[in-house]
Design a protein around this motif. Structure first.
Motif, PDB file in Angstrom:
ATOM      1  N   SER A   1      72.399  82.594 -70.382  1.00 58.22           N
ATOM      2  CA  SER A   1      73.007  83.125 -69.163  1.00 58.22           C
ATOM      3  C   SER A   1      74.520  83.051 -69.320  1.00 58.22           C
ATOM      4  CB  SER A   1      72.587  82.307 -67.946  1.00 58.22           C
ATOM      5  OG  SER A   1      73.237  82.761 -66.783  1.00 58.22           O
TER       6      SER A   1
ATOM      7  N   ARG B   1      77.073  84.853 -64.144  1.00 54.35           N
ATOM      8  CA  ARG B   1      75.733  85.144 -63.613  1.00 54.35           C
ATOM      9  C   ARG B   1      75.118  83.907 -62.971  1.00 54.35           C
ATOM     10  NH1 ARG B   1      72.367  86.937 -68.012  1.00 54.35           N
ATOM     11  NH2 ARG B   1      73.624  88.810 -67.938  1.00 54.35           N
ATOM     12  N   PHE B   2      75.279  82.753 -63.603  1.00 48.88           N
ATOM     13  CA  PHE B   2      74.734  81.518 -63.044  1.00 48.88           C
ATOM     14  C   PHE B   2      75.379  81.218 -61.694  1.00 48.88           C
ATOM     15  CE2 PHE B   2      74.615  76.983 -62.282  1.00 48.88           C
ATOM     16  CZ  PHE B   2      73.305  76.645 -62.597  1.00 48.88           C
TER      17      PHE B   2
ATOM     18  N   GLU C   1      76.900  83.210 -59.613  1.00 46.67           N
ATOM     19  CA  GLU C   1      76.538  84.220 -58.610  1.00 46.67           C
ATOM     20  C   GLU C   1      75.089  84.048 -58.143  1.00 46.67           C
ATOM     21  OE1 GLU C   1      77.374  87.945 -60.518  1.00 46.67           O
ATOM     22  OE2 GLU C   1      79.520  87.826 -60.051  1.00 46.67           O
ATOM     23  N   SER C   2      74.199  83.681 -59.042  1.00 51.86           N
ATOM     24  CA  SER C   2      72.782  83.592 -58.669  1.00 51.86           C
ATOM     25  C   SER C   2      72.509  82.409 -57.746  1.00 51.86           C
ATOM     26  CB  SER C   2      71.899  83.510 -59.918  1.00 51.86           C
ATOM     27  OG  SER C   2      72.120  82.310 -60.612  1.00 51.86           O
TER      28      SER C   2
END
Length: 109
Positions: free
Chosen positions: A34, A38-39, A41-42
């Motif tokens: 990842s 992305r981490f 935001e998720s």
């Protein structure tokens, strides 16, 4: 693949390494495929803050910080100029602190 249950509060800091992301806990390190962006935001958890192009920290885990570095359980995380102002503001506001903690500025001798 092996799956693990990880409490987000236990993550001390995140480190991006190419296409992989290292999750650093006090006694363990996990690697997943990842990006740091992305981490973050998720999960959208406000306890994590980006402090460098390749690092984010759990604000609740920060022990101390200086102009260019953050210490978490004796582990050093770089603090870049691009993220320093926002990080200092978040730390000085102290919204991440629990009821038993306070932030104290100490002059080094």
């Amino acid at each position: 693949y092996k799956h693990f249950k990880i409490d987000l509060n236990d993550i001390q800091f995140l480190k991006a390494e190419g296409k992989y992301l290292e999750l650093h806990l006090s006694q363990e390190r996990f690697v997943l495929r990842s990006s740091l962006t992305r981490f973050l935001e998720s999960f959208g958890d406000p306890i994590f803050m980006r402090v460098h192009k390749a690092y984010a920290v759990n604000l609740k885990q920060v022990d101390s910080f200086e102009t260019a570095r953050i210490l978490i359980s004796e582990k050093e995380v770089p603090l870049s100029r691009a993220y320093k102002k926002v990080f200092f503001e978040a730390m000085l506001l102290g919204k991440w602190l629990c009821d038993c903690c306070t932030l104290v500025a100490i002059d080094q001798l």
